[in-house]
Design a protein around this motif. Sequence first.
Motif, mmCIF file in Angstrom:
data_model
loop_
_atom_site.group_PDB
_atom_site.id
_atom_site.type_symbol
_atom_site.label_atom_id
_atom_site.label_comp_id
_atom_site.label_asym_id
_atom_site.label_seq_id
_atom_site.Cartn_x
_atom_site.Cartn_y
_atom_site.Cartn_z
ATOM 1 N N ASP A 60 0.819 -1.218 0.000
ATOM 2 C CA ASP A 60 0.000 0.000 0.000
ATOM 3 C C ASP A 60 0.854 1.270 0.000
ATOM 4 O OD1 ASP A 60 1.031 -0.213 2.512
ATOM 5 O OD2 ASP A 60 -0.850 0.138 3.587
ATOM 6 N N GLN A 104 -2.028 5.874 -3.940
ATOM 7 C CA GLN A 104 -1.426 4.545 -3.902
ATOM 8 C C GLN A 104 -0.614 4.309 -5.162
ATOM 9 O OE1 GLN A 104 -3.693 1.685 -1.942
ATOM 10 N NE2 GLN A 104 -2.767 -0.096 -2.947
ATOM 11 N N GLN A 139 -1.785 -0.334 -7.959
ATOM 12 C CA GLN A 139 -3.104 -0.933 -7.757
ATOM 13 C C GLN A 139 -2.999 -2.427 -8.030
ATOM 14 O OE1 GLN A 139 -5.809 0.653 -6.648
ATOM 15 N NE2 GLN A 139 -4.831 2.688 -6.623
ATOM 16 N N LYS A 149 2.512 4.730 -0.928
ATOM 17 C CA LYS A 149 1.881 5.912 -1.534
ATOM 18 C C LYS A 149 2.948 6.912 -1.978
ATOM 19 C CE LYS A 149 -2.436 5.573 1.090
ATOM 20 N NZ LYS A 149 -2.180 4.219 1.561
#
Length: 438
Positions: free
Chosen positions: A329, A337, A340, A331
């Motif tokens: 996850d 993020q 995906q 970022k």
Amino acid sequence: MRFVLPLIFAALALGVLPSCKRIEAKLRRLAEQSGVTPKPPPPPKPEEPALTAEEQAIEKKLQETALQEAAAPGPEMPAAPAFELNKSSVVSILGYHDFKDRGGSPMLISAPKFRTQMQAIKDSKIPVISLSDMMAWKRGEKNIPEEAIVITMDDGWEGVYTYAYPVLKEFGFPFTIYLYKKYVGGAGRSMSWDQIKEMMQHGCEVGSHSVSHESLKKKPKNAKTDADVQQWIVSELKDSRDFLEENLHVKVLSFAYPYGNFDDSIMETGLQIGYESLVTVNGQKVTWDTPNGKLGRYIVHGDNDINFKLATSFRGRGDVGSNKFLVADAKNDKGEQLIQLKPKPEAVITERRPLIEADLKKLGTIVPESIKLRIAGLGTVPANYDPAAMVVRFQFPYKLRKEDCAVSLSFQREPSQPTEVVSWHFKIDLAAAYLPAQ
């Protein structure tokens, strides 16, 4: 009885005998049982009213439905998936000796350097497993991760307790110490029994490292015949194990050859005595079919990183020190993020032939040739990369039979930059996957 009972009833009727309801009831039961007085018939059942034509049709419909339900097979419950051993796993065993606060030599590693190595392993998400778990896998009793690391330490130096143990305890890494009889219990710079027992409460397993730490291929001075040599080898292997088991009250099933010196005869003796595993100093990874008497180890030196890099490099993806590991996850600076992922990390799905996808658009640029997708149990798979959409895809060619699926994706953003790795896993609800669609 046939003549007495009528007389008794007559006497009762005439008042000759006292009228006692309890006696009367008992005598009446005796008369009924003997057949003199028949049992009174049960009251007639009330007749049910005849069904109307509409009620008869409903009754017939209910009977037909009941027959169909009785004849119809029940829903097929999925059988528990059969255990399938993953023989493609690879294990790297690290071997350390002594530790100190600073500096370094071939057999001494500084505490900061050791912490850096353990942090790199933790960041890589390559699992550290116990030696006993690895041997359970080799016995065919359980599966282990596709790639795994085992940590071992030889001799029993106090530096293990002072410098290495706190780091291993902090990271939750299991480890094994190999002790030899003449250097244990607090003599010199060796660990005390209390220190060893404390570590055993926090992931430490114990193996034997002989009695004297002499090379088992070296002929002892007082041995005159081959039989004397063999007897000495047996004592070095067996007496050291018995000594540790007596003092620590655990089964000792692993042995480390002093200096890594052994031959096939010594190995067979160790296996016959009862050791399940015997480890060497040969820098080789352990696979399922590696002989248990010749398990390779990478001895990590304090003055260079060569063996550590070799040990932590799995199937061409580079050692853990040269890779950058991303959390699933992660970022960017905008809070978006970066990658995906599908199925999402930790998701529970019912599709047994899932489509793996990784959308890399937020990363900016990607070197297509650097992309590698690995699936636990399959190794590197032929993933498809769409440069325009910047999406990596892989469709499973068959239905998965395992509940857990671990995925690892590696890539480079620029040829000059280090390889980055993102790993995640998801689960398949096998029971739900077998149920018919609602």
